[in-house]
Design a protein around this motif. Structure first.
Motif: not given
Length: 255
Positions: A11-12, A26-30, A34-44
């Motif tokens: 589910g991404g 979840f997708e689009g959340k942090r 607050q510095v690690r976040f989910n973009r398109e199913g990948k952790l940034r």
């Protein structure tokens, strides 16, 4: 950069293992930090900047048994997985939560940090100021480059770790200072953490071969009872009587 300390889920969603919160993001959340976040199913994860960098005596970290008398180049990023009302670096650690902090990052490479360490006469490169666990990928790369240049490396952390992040850091990290904030679970809840996680981290650090030192900031009316300080001393000694324990005085900088 794409985070390395995570697990991709259906589910991404992603599960982050950089700190003891183990956030399900979840997708689009942090995450909580607050510095690690989910973009398109990948952790940034944060990479390639510092919020602060300066050279100090290593004893200021405080490490009293890691190259004593030498200097340490210390760098930090932004953000934290806790929200301590007594934080002494709040303008760095709470920059993404507190509108009163306007601090921003400055782009830098790991090689430039090593060069700065050489120019300032440092023998140690330290990740501190914010909580370095949440920026572990960046710290590991800085340390990897620094070790090649002959520097020792160290973390100054709240100890809210996971086995995964400690395994990730160990090949690049010599020493680890844990901030043991209290011996009461209710005090950890006030800052967004769990005492049990920190008490699990300290022996795990020893088992994995880090040099460990511990500091407790003694805050009047919060964690300064004789009973609580004795509990801390007993716990540390039960892990190893060789662990140095620094007990430091509080000065109000934040709330």
């Amino acid at each position: 950069m794409e985070g390395l300390l995570c697990e991709a889920l259906p589910g991404g969603k992603v599960r982050c293992y950089a700190c003891g919160h183990r956030c399900l993001i979840f997708e689009g959340k942090r995450g909580i930090c607050q510095v690690r976040f989910n973009r398109e199913g990948k952790l940034r994860a944060p990479f390639g900047y510092v919020s602060t960098m300066q050279c100090d005596p290593v004893e200021k970290k405080p490490f009293f048994h890691v190259l004593p008398g030498s200097r340490a180049l210390t760098f930090g990023m932004l953000g934290c997985d806790y929200h301590c009302f007594f934080c002494q670096n709040w303008n760095i650690s709470q920059s993404l939560r507190d509108p009163n902090s306007t601090l921003e990052g400055t782009p830098v490479t790991p090689e430039e940090i090593s060069e700065a360490a050489s120019e300032t006469g440092a023998r140690l490169i330290v990740s501190s100021y914010n909580e370095p666990l949440i920026t572990a990928e960046w710290a590991a790369e800085v340390f990897r480059v620094g070790r090649k240049a002959g520097f020792k490396t160290a973390f100054v952390s709240n100890g809210n770790a996971t086995p995964q992040v400690l395994d990730f850091l160990r090949p690049h990290t010599d020493a680890y200072k844990v901030d043991l904030k209290s011996m009461r679970e209710e005090n950890y809840r006030k800052v967004g953490g769990k005492l049990s996680t920190v008490l699990e981290t300290i022996p795990l650090l020893r088992e994995k071969g880090f040099w460990v030192e511990i500091v407790t900031l003694v805050i009047p009316g919060h964690n300064d009872s004789d009973e609580e300080l004795k509990d801390a001393a007993r716990f540390i000694a039960s892990v190893s009587p060789e662990i140095p324990w620094h007990v430091t005085a509080f000065h109000k900088d934040y709330r």
